[in-house]
Design an enzyme around this catalytic site. Structure first.
Site, short mmCIF file in Angstrom:
data_model
loop_
_atom_site.label_atom_id
_atom_site.label_comp_id
_atom_site.label_asym_id
_atom_site.label_seq_id
_atom_site.Cartn_x
_atom_site.Cartn_y
_atom_site.Cartn_z
N ASN A 8 42.53 15.99 53.31
CA ASN A 8 42.25 15.96 54.75
C ASN A 8 41.57 14.62 55.05
OD1 ASN A 8 41.55 16.37 57.37
ND2 ASN A 8 40.38 18.25 57.02
N ARG A 89 46.82 17.36 55.37
CA ARG A 89 46.61 18.07 56.63
C ARG A 89 46.81 17.09 57.78
NH1 ARG A 89 41.22 18.76 60.04
NH2 ARG A 89 42.08 20.16 61.58
N HIS A 178 44.01 24.42 64.44
CA HIS A 178 43.58 25.33 63.37
C HIS A 178 44.70 26.24 62.89
CE1 HIS A 178 39.46 25.15 65.58
NE2 HIS A 178 39.43 24.30 64.57
N ARG A 239 32.00 21.29 72.49
CA ARG A 239 33.05 21.29 73.53
C ARG A 239 32.80 22.42 74.53
NH1 ARG A 239 37.00 21.14 69.01
NH2 ARG A 239 37.35 18.94 68.52
N GLU A 382 42.20 26.74 54.14
CA GLU A 382 43.29 25.88 54.59
C GLU A 382 43.90 25.10 53.43
OE1 GLU A 382 40.32 24.90 57.52
OE2 GLU A 382 41.91 24.53 58.96
#
Ligand code: ADP
Length: 397
Positions: A8, A89, A178, A239, A382
């Site tokens: 990643n 990723r 995601h 956020r 993941e």
């Protein structure tokens, strides 16, 4: 047996896991941070050890080379030939990518083209791909997109009610994020329920610093809370999640800011941080709530209310739901938030077992046997999904 590197790459960091497949055993993991700065940080965990060094990493290429040299030096692998594939990723695959794919020039071009939709992530991913291509030229590289899992959303779920030309000309629609986590957790939920994936209706709540919810029917995503960018949906660490877009022009006028500056505040200074005034980290906001701070408690109440709004909507959209699964940093660890959410879902027949919710760790059911919807904590993974896709797409034996 094959060793797969799951990567990643961010703008100044590279996270990695080396996994033995198909056993899915973790061999080594770590992160290189502060790439491009005067002093980097390289952390590697293997064999129960954790080591940290502070090398100079001018670019990602030096970081990757150092990682590979370290694998040999620490005898984590005998030779780099043991690495059969590298899986990367990628945050944004737009409508181009409906599955993970082998890297070639045209794939890299498309990832670059999509940088408008993921300006911080996609360019960094390409740097990561190129660094691994250079260091391991004969090893297949596979890209695994966060958006792919959400590509099964029906048109009615991904379209915004904006001028249609915004979609045809500029690709304005919901892409979600995601996806790799939502896929892993929904598959694992089916296994835990002992039901064929095709027969399951699961709502996944991925609650980390970034947070999204998805409705997964028969293993396929039907809707998700993040949109064109990760700003849409529920409030997160920094956020805002959904709001009336007029807030942007109103604050531009009041604070003499540009639209981009206000959107930056909605991305980086809102959510937990903006509401609580303390921190984006749920642990700090929890401490504030426990001290009686109203804004901290309100932060969790606003988020729980909005999570429940999505769960209720997805319950109706899927015509029911077998299970709700919590994952990621907050979903896995924040018992008071899970209780806050589940207690609001009593009308749907959700019953949380307070002992299971409070006391045990790791993967588990947390609803009572008579709960109409099962509730699970499923730690996401993941990297395993990236490694599985790398093996499948590159046909590694
Ligand atoms: P991301 O990968 O999106 O950066 P994570 O999945 O790591 O985020 O989640 C980060 C959030 O999880 C933070 O708000 C943090 O406070 C929360 N978190 C992590 N561990 C714990 C814990 N043990 N107890 C409470 N909250 C936790």
């Amino acid at each position: 047996m094959a060793k797969i590197m799951a990567v990643n790459a961010g703008s100044s960091s590279i996270k990695f896991q080396l996994l033995e497949m198909p056993a899915e055993t973790l061999i080594a993991s770590g992160v290189m941070e502060r790439i491009g700065l005067a002093e980097g940080i390289f952390t590697i965990k293997y064999d129960g050890k954790k080591e940290e060094t502070h090398p100079v990493l001018p670019t990602h290429a030096e970081g990757v080379q150092l990682l590979l040299d370290t694998l040999i030096e620490k005898k984590i692998v005998k030779s780099l030939d043991e690495i059969s594939g590298v899986g990367h990723r990628i945050v944004q695959g737009g409508e181009y990518f409906k599955d993970s794919t082998l890297v070639d020039e045209s794939v890299v071009e498309k990832i670059a083209e999509l940088a408008d939709l993921a300006p911080l992530h996609n360019p960094a991913h390409i740097i990561g791909i190129k660094a691994f291509q250079k260091a391991l030229p004969n090893v297949p590289q596979v890209v695994v997109f966060d958006t792919v899992f959400h590509q099964t959303m029906p048109e009615e779920a991904y379209m915004y009610a904006t001028p249609y030309e915004w979609y045809t000309k500029y690709g304005v629609r919901k892409y979600g994020a995601h996806g790799t986590s939502h896929k892993y957790v929904s598959q694992r939920a089916a296994e835990l329920m002992g039901k064929p994936l095709e027969e399951t209706k699961t709502i996944v709540c991925h609650l980390g610093n970034g947070a999204s919810i998805s409705a997964v029917e028969g293993g396929k995503c039907k809707d998700t809370s993040m949109g064109l960018t990760p700003l849409e949906g529920i409030p997160m660490g920094t956020r805002s999640g959904n709001l009336d877009p007029t807030v942007v022009s109103y604050i531009c006028q009041k604070e003499n800011l540009t639209a981009a500056e206000v959107v930056n505040i909605l991305n980086k200074k809102s959510g937990y941080l903006g509401m609580s005034g303390r921190s984006n980290d749920a642990r700090d906001v929890t401490a504030g709530m426990n001290e009686g701070d109203h804004r901290c408690k309100l932060t969790f109440d606003v988020q729980a209310k909005r999570i429940v709004d999505y769960i209720a909507a997805y319950y109706v959209y899927m015509g029911g739901c077998d299970c709700i699964a919590f994952t990621a940093g907050m979903g896995e660890n924040l018992k008071h938030l899970r209780a806050n959410v589940c207690n609001r879902l009593g009308v749907l027949g959700v019953k949380l077992d307070p002992v299971l919710n409070d006391t045990f760790s790791d993967e588990r059911i947390i609803s009572t046997p008579d709960s109409k919807i099962k509730v699970y904590i499923i730690p996401t993974n993941e990297e395993v999904m990236i490694a599985r896709d790398t093996v499948r797409v590159a046909n590694i034996k």
